[in-house]
Design a protein around this motif. Structure first.
Motif, PDB file in Angstrom:
ATOM      1  N   LEU A 206       1.655  -6.994  10.207  1.00  0.00           N
ATOM      2  CA  LEU A 206       1.526  -5.612   9.716  1.00  0.00           C
ATOM      3  C   LEU A 206       3.219  -5.505   9.096  1.00  0.00           C
ATOM      4  O   LEU A 206       4.094  -5.619   9.802  1.00  0.00           O
ATOM      5  CB  LEU A 206       1.445  -4.480  10.787  1.00  0.00           C
ATOM      6  N   VAL A 207       3.213  -5.063   7.841  1.00  0.00           N
ATOM      7  CA  VAL A 207       4.375  -4.657   7.364  1.00  0.00           C
ATOM      8  C   VAL A 207       4.547  -3.049   7.534  1.00  0.00           C
ATOM      9  O   VAL A 207       3.998  -2.342   6.740  1.00  0.00           O
ATOM     10  CB  VAL A 207       4.727  -5.226   6.045  1.00  0.00           C
ATOM     11  N   VAL A 208       5.404  -2.435   8.106  1.00  0.00           N
ATOM     12  CA  VAL A 208       5.612  -0.894   8.174  1.00  0.00           C
ATOM     13  C   VAL A 208       7.115  -0.504   7.851  1.00  0.00           C
ATOM     14  O   VAL A 208       7.889  -1.155   7.558  1.00  0.00           O
ATOM     15  CB  VAL A 208       5.201  -0.579   9.848  1.00  0.00           C
ATOM     16  N   GLY A 209       7.195   0.933   7.584  1.00  0.00           N
ATOM     17  CA  GLY A 209       8.459   1.550   7.093  1.00  0.00           C
ATOM     18  C   GLY A 209       8.301   2.666   6.310  1.00  0.00           C
ATOM     19  O   GLY A 209       7.190   3.112   5.866  1.00  0.00           O
ATOM     20  N   VAL A 210       9.350   3.392   6.317  1.00  0.00           N
ATOM     21  CA  VAL A 210       9.115   4.716   5.412  1.00  0.00           C
ATOM     22  C   VAL A 210       9.251   4.326   4.115  1.00  0.00           C
ATOM     23  O   VAL A 210       9.648   3.254   3.435  1.00  0.00           O
ATOM     24  CB  VAL A 210      10.525   5.478   5.910  1.00  0.00           C
ATOM     25  N   ASN A 211       9.133   5.388   3.078  1.00  0.00           N
ATOM     26  CA  ASN A 211       9.059   5.481   1.608  1.00  0.00           C
ATOM     27  C   ASN A 211      10.490   4.904   1.402  1.00  0.00           C
ATOM     28  O   ASN A 211      11.634   5.476   1.727  1.00  0.00           O
ATOM     29  CB  ASN A 211       8.630   6.742   0.885  1.00  0.00           C
ATOM     30  N   GLY A 212      10.523   4.078   0.122  1.00  0.00           N
ATOM     31  CA  GLY A 212      11.678   3.706  -0.264  1.00  0.00           C
ATOM     32  C   GLY A 212      12.541   2.713  -0.050  1.00  0.00           C
ATOM     33  O   GLY A 212      13.608   2.326  -0.236  1.00  0.00           O
ATOM     34  N   THR A 213      12.025   1.932   1.156  1.00  0.00           N
ATOM     35  CA  THR A 213      12.958   0.751   1.754  1.00  0.00           C
ATOM     36  C   THR A 213      12.443  -0.366   0.845  1.00  0.00           C
ATOM     37  O   THR A 213      13.089  -1.465   1.302  1.00  0.00           O
ATOM     38  CB  THR A 213      12.282   0.705   3.076  1.00  0.00           C
ATOM     39  N   PHE A 241      -1.887   5.648  -0.280  1.00  0.00           N
ATOM     40  CA  PHE A 241      -1.402   6.944  -0.797  1.00  0.00           C
ATOM     41  C   PHE A 241      -0.317   6.927  -1.885  1.00  0.00           C
ATOM     42  O   PHE A 241      -0.361   8.155  -2.412  1.00  0.00           O
ATOM     43  CB  PHE A 241      -0.820   7.757   0.490  1.00  0.00           C
ATOM     44  N   ARG A 242       0.161   5.826  -2.193  1.00  0.00           N
ATOM     45  CA  ARG A 242       1.294   5.633  -3.444  1.00  0.00           C
ATOM     46  C   ARG A 242       0.548   5.183  -4.642  1.00  0.00           C
ATOM     47  O   ARG A 242      -0.203   3.979  -4.354  1.00  0.00           O
ATOM     48  CB  ARG A 242       2.399   4.730  -2.724  1.00  0.00           C
ATOM     49  N   ALA A 243       0.693   5.901  -5.417  1.00  0.00           N
ATOM     50  CA  ALA A 243       0.171   5.553  -6.857  1.00  0.00           C
ATOM     51  C   ALA A 243       0.557   4.079  -7.063  1.00  0.00           C
ATOM     52  O   ALA A 243       1.823   3.658  -7.195  1.00  0.00           O
ATOM     53  CB  ALA A 243       0.235   6.407  -8.015  1.00  0.00           C
ATOM     54  N   GLU A 265      -8.173   4.478  -4.378  1.00  0.00           N
ATOM     55  CA  GLU A 265      -6.898   5.236  -4.143  1.00  0.00           C
ATOM     56  C   GLU A 265      -7.096   6.523  -3.415  1.00  0.00           C
ATOM     57  O   GLU A 265      -8.264   7.178  -3.267  1.00  0.00           O
ATOM     58  CB  GLU A 265      -6.262   5.633  -5.376  1.00  0.00           C
ATOM     59  N   GLY A 266      -6.379   6.633  -2.106  1.00  0.00           N
ATOM     60  CA  GLY A 266      -6.650   7.690  -1.229  1.00  0.00           C
ATOM     61  C   GLY A 266      -7.755   7.190  -0.077  1.00  0.00           C
ATOM     62  O   GLY A 266      -8.180   8.187   0.514  1.00  0.00           O
ATOM     63  N   GLY A 267      -8.158   6.045   0.040  1.00  0.00           N
ATOM     64  CA  GLY A 267      -9.252   5.525   0.928  1.00  0.00           C
ATOM     65  C   GLY A 267      -8.456   5.349   2.232  1.00  0.00           C
ATOM     66  O   GLY A 267      -7.254   5.722   2.516  1.00  0.00           O
ATOM     67  N   GLU A 283     -12.337 -16.841   4.496  1.00  0.00           N
ATOM     68  CA  GLU A 283     -11.324 -17.962   3.645  1.00  0.00           C
ATOM     69  C   GLU A 283     -10.869 -18.791   4.480  1.00  0.00           C
ATOM     70  O   GLU A 283     -10.404 -19.828   3.808  1.00  0.00           O
ATOM     71  CB  GLU A 283     -10.379 -17.202   2.542  1.00  0.00           C
ATOM     72  N   GLY A 284     -10.650 -18.483   5.705  1.00  0.00           N
ATOM     73  CA  GLY A 284     -10.142 -19.570   6.654  1.00  0.00           C
ATOM     74  C   GLY A 284      -8.400 -19.837   6.259  1.00  0.00           C
ATOM     75  O   GLY A 284      -7.825 -20.626   6.409  1.00  0.00           O
ATOM     76  N   ALA A 285      -7.898 -18.568   6.036  1.00  0.00           N
ATOM     77  CA  ALA A 285      -6.453 -18.231   5.581  1.00  0.00           C
ATOM     78  C   ALA A 285      -5.650 -18.583   6.810  1.00  0.00           C
ATOM     79  O   ALA A 285      -6.176 -18.042   7.953  1.00  0.00           O
ATOM     80  CB  ALA A 285      -6.354 -16.893   4.689  1.00  0.00           C
ATOM     81  N   ASP A 286      -4.327 -18.923   6.571  1.00  0.00           N
ATOM     82  CA  ASP A 286      -3.540 -18.897   7.445  1.00  0.00           C
ATOM     83  C   ASP A 286      -3.074 -17.591   8.044  1.00  0.00           C
ATOM     84  O   ASP A 286      -2.844 -17.393   9.229  1.00  0.00           O
ATOM     85  CB  ASP A 286      -2.204 -19.900   7.356  1.00  0.00           C
ATOM     86  N   THR A 287      -2.628 -16.861   7.004  1.00  0.00           N
ATOM     87  CA  THR A 287      -2.039 -15.350   7.434  1.00  0.00           C
ATOM     88  C   THR A 287      -2.550 -14.513   6.568  1.00  0.00           C
ATOM     89  O   THR A 287      -2.693 -14.520   5.396  1.00  0.00           O
ATOM     90  CB  THR A 287      -0.526 -15.616   7.279  1.00  0.00           C
ATOM     91  N   VAL A 288      -2.703 -13.083   7.211  1.00  0.00           N
ATOM     92  CA  VAL A 288      -2.936 -11.981   6.411  1.00  0.00           C
ATOM     93  C   VAL A 288      -1.912 -11.008   6.677  1.00  0.00           C
ATOM     94  O   VAL A 288      -1.442 -10.625   7.635  1.00  0.00           O
ATOM     95  CB  VAL A 288      -4.332 -11.298   6.966  1.00  0.00           C
ATOM     96  N   LEU A 289      -1.242 -10.690   5.381  1.00  0.00           N
ATOM     97  CA  LEU A 289      -0.099  -9.653   5.230  1.00  0.00           C
ATOM     98  C   LEU A 289      -0.683  -8.199   4.901  1.00  0.00           C
ATOM     99  O   LEU A 289      -1.466  -8.167   3.919  1.00  0.00           O
ATOM    100  CB  LEU A 289       0.790  -9.954   4.303  1.00  0.00           C
ATOM    101  N   ILE A 290      -0.537  -7.198   5.861  1.00  0.00           N
ATOM    102  CA  ILE A 290      -1.176  -5.891   5.495  1.00  0.00           C
ATOM    103  C   ILE A 290       0.102  -4.899   5.216  1.00  0.00           C
ATOM    104  O   ILE A 290       0.936  -4.738   6.185  1.00  0.00           O
ATOM    105  CB  ILE A 290      -1.699  -5.448   6.738  1.00  0.00           C
ATOM    106  N   ASP A 291       0.194  -4.472   4.139  1.00  0.00           N
ATOM    107  CA  ASP A 291       1.066  -3.541   3.574  1.00  0.00           C
ATOM    108  C   ASP A 291       0.620  -1.933   3.899  1.00  0.00           C
ATOM    109  O   ASP A 291      -0.463  -1.608   3.239  1.00  0.00           O
ATOM    110  CB  ASP A 291       1.623  -3.635   1.987  1.00  0.00           C
ATOM    111  N   THR A 292       1.440  -1.302   4.752  1.00  0.00           N
ATOM    112  CA  THR A 292       0.859   0.061   5.099  1.00  0.00           C
ATOM    113  C   THR A 292       1.646   1.071   4.352  1.00  0.00           C
ATOM    114  O   THR A 292       2.818   0.621   3.740  1.00  0.00           O
ATOM    115  CB  THR A 292       1.135   0.203   6.747  1.00  0.00           C
ATOM    116  N   ALA A 293       1.018   2.237   4.194  1.00  0.00           N
ATOM    117  CA  ALA A 293       1.796   3.310   3.492  1.00  0.00           C
ATOM    118  C   ALA A 293       3.224   3.676   4.111  1.00  0.00           C
ATOM    119  O   ALA A 293       3.431   3.303   5.390  1.00  0.00           O
ATOM    120  CB  ALA A 293       1.103   4.680   3.538  1.00  0.00           C
ATOM    121  N   GLY A 294       4.032   4.170   3.381  1.00  0.00           N
ATOM    122  CA  GLY A 294       5.427   4.413   3.652  1.00  0.00           C
ATOM    123  C   GLY A 294       5.362   5.846   4.428  1.00  0.00           C
ATOM    124  O   GLY A 294       5.632   6.848   3.981  1.00  0.00           O
TER     125      GLY A 294
END
Length: 402
Positions: A206-213, A241-243, A265-267, A283-294
């Motif tokens: 999970l990749v987290v953080g505020v807007n603008g980073t 949430f971000r266009a 969008e907005g889901g 798919e048998g992938a090694d890693t899943v990267l999830i970008d969350t909203a800021g």
């Protein structure tokens, strides 16, 4: 008697004459048909026009030979199909290896960082190291965002070693300062990214953080880091949430051949994160990267939703990494953000972006002390491969300069 016969004859003559006049009058009132012309006129049929042409201006066509005229019932040769212009194929890039990347980017890091090392070395090289000088050393470190407590510890150790060892030459002072700064950065921390798949599920980050980073960009660059190290990656665009956030992430993924799972969008971000992990399993992938909203750390509801994303993903399996992206130029303000995120999700690592600009290198020490977790990645530019695994030795060498 003769007179009577004469009168009768005259009466008949009068009656017959009147009848003739009537008949003649009727014939004169009747229209007679025109007399036929002496020479008959022949009208030609109109010429047949060519298909697509005006009849008056027929198109001149080349005359065909008898060999070129198809026989009745013969099947004409099929025309060659028109060439369809296919969309351009996305060129899959092969990122450069991550090993030693921070060393290669050392010059960028040292642009804004070596002033700290030079300043400290200048102070320590004075003939007389009195209390005022040590206070200046403390001010220099605090100004570099090292933090009050780490600064006091560093100055105390330096004073003791200089007094006991009698270190005075520039080379000796540089060696001494390097050792103390390296100890402050703590090279013993585990900075490895846990991105290896499990038996039945991929590793989830999970990749987290505020807007603008630079969170979405960092997620895309992290995909390149993993692909360069031989990992197969699936991206989850849970920043709904971000266009254009999903478009941006998908572009990063296409460049290295990584699939992006996205939604409207907005889901619901938790639903998209769930589907991304599900796709990674398929798919048998090694890693899943999830970008969350800021998420803004002042909005409790959004922070609660981030916790929901993590809980939903854990239905598939454990979340292996929660990386907090911080803008290194924000200095101590980044620590406030770090505290709040740490309360919502268990942060396992820190990504410091924009460390090549006006950032002060001491933030590495301060944020590690604040959260008790290591800095694992640093961003040193806007290039696609400017995200590097953090290496304490290379970082300190850039701080103190040559």
């Amino acid at each position: 008697m003769e007179t009577v016969i004469l009168v009768v004859v005259i009466a008949l003559v009068v009656i017959l004459g009147a009848g003739g006049l009537v008949i003649g009058s009727r014939r004169r009132n009747r229209q007679l048909p025109p007399s036929p012309p002496s020479t008959p006129t022949i009208t030609k049929p109109p010429a047949e026009p060519h298909v697509g042409d005006e009849a008056e201006t027929p198109r001149e066509e080349p005359r065909r030979t008898i060999e070129e005229v198809p026989l009745p019932g013969a099947t004409a040769a099929p025309e060659a199909p028109e060439e369809v212009e296919l969309p351009e194929q996305v060129v899959v890039e092969r990122p450069e290896p991550t090993e030693g990347r921070l060393v290669r980017l050392r010059s960028r890091l040292s642009r804004s960082q070596n002033s700290l090392g030079k300043g400290l070395l200048t102070l320590l090289s004075r003939e007389r190291l009195d209390d005022d000088t040590w206070e200046e050393v403390e001010d220099t470190l605090i100004t570099a965002d090292v933090g009050v407590t780490p600064t006091q510890e560093l100055v105390e150790r330096l004073r003791t070693r200089v007094r006991v060892l009698g270190t005075r030459t520039p080379d000796e002072l540089r060696t001494l300062l390097r050792e103390e700064l390296l100890a402050l950065v703590d090279p013993t921390l585990d900075r490895a990214l846990r991105t290896e798949s499990h038996e039945e599920s991929p590793a989830v980050v999970l990749v987290v953080g505020v807007n603008g980073t630079g969170k979405t960009t960092t997620t895309g660059k992290l995909a390149r880091v993993l692909v360069a190290d031989g990992r197969s990656v699936v991206l989850g665009a849970a920043d709904t949430f971000r266009a254009a956030a999903a478009d941006q992430l998908q572009t990063w993924g296409e460049r290295v051949g990584a699939r992006t799972v996205r939604g409207p969008e907005g889901g619901d971000p938790a639903s998209i994160a769930f589907d991304a992990v599900k796709e990674g399993i398929a798919e048998g992938a090694d890693t899943v990267l999830i970008d969350t909203a800021g998420r803004l750390h002042t909005k409790t509801g959004l922070m609660d939703e981030l916790g929901k994303v993590k809980r939903v993903v854990e239905k598939h399996g454990p979340v292996d990494e929660v990386l907090l992206v911080l803008d290194a130029t924000t200095g101590q303000n980044g620590l406030v953000q770090a505290r709040v995120f740490a309360e919502v999700v268990d942060i396992t690592g820190i990504v410091l972006t924009k460390l090549d600009g006006t950032a002060k290198g001491g933030i590495v020490v301060a944020v590690q002390r604040e959260l008790g977790v290591p800095v694992k990645l640093v961003g040193l530019g806007e290039g696609a491969d400017d995200l590097a695994p953090f290496e304490p030795e290379a970082f300190v060498d850039a701080l103190i300069g040559e």
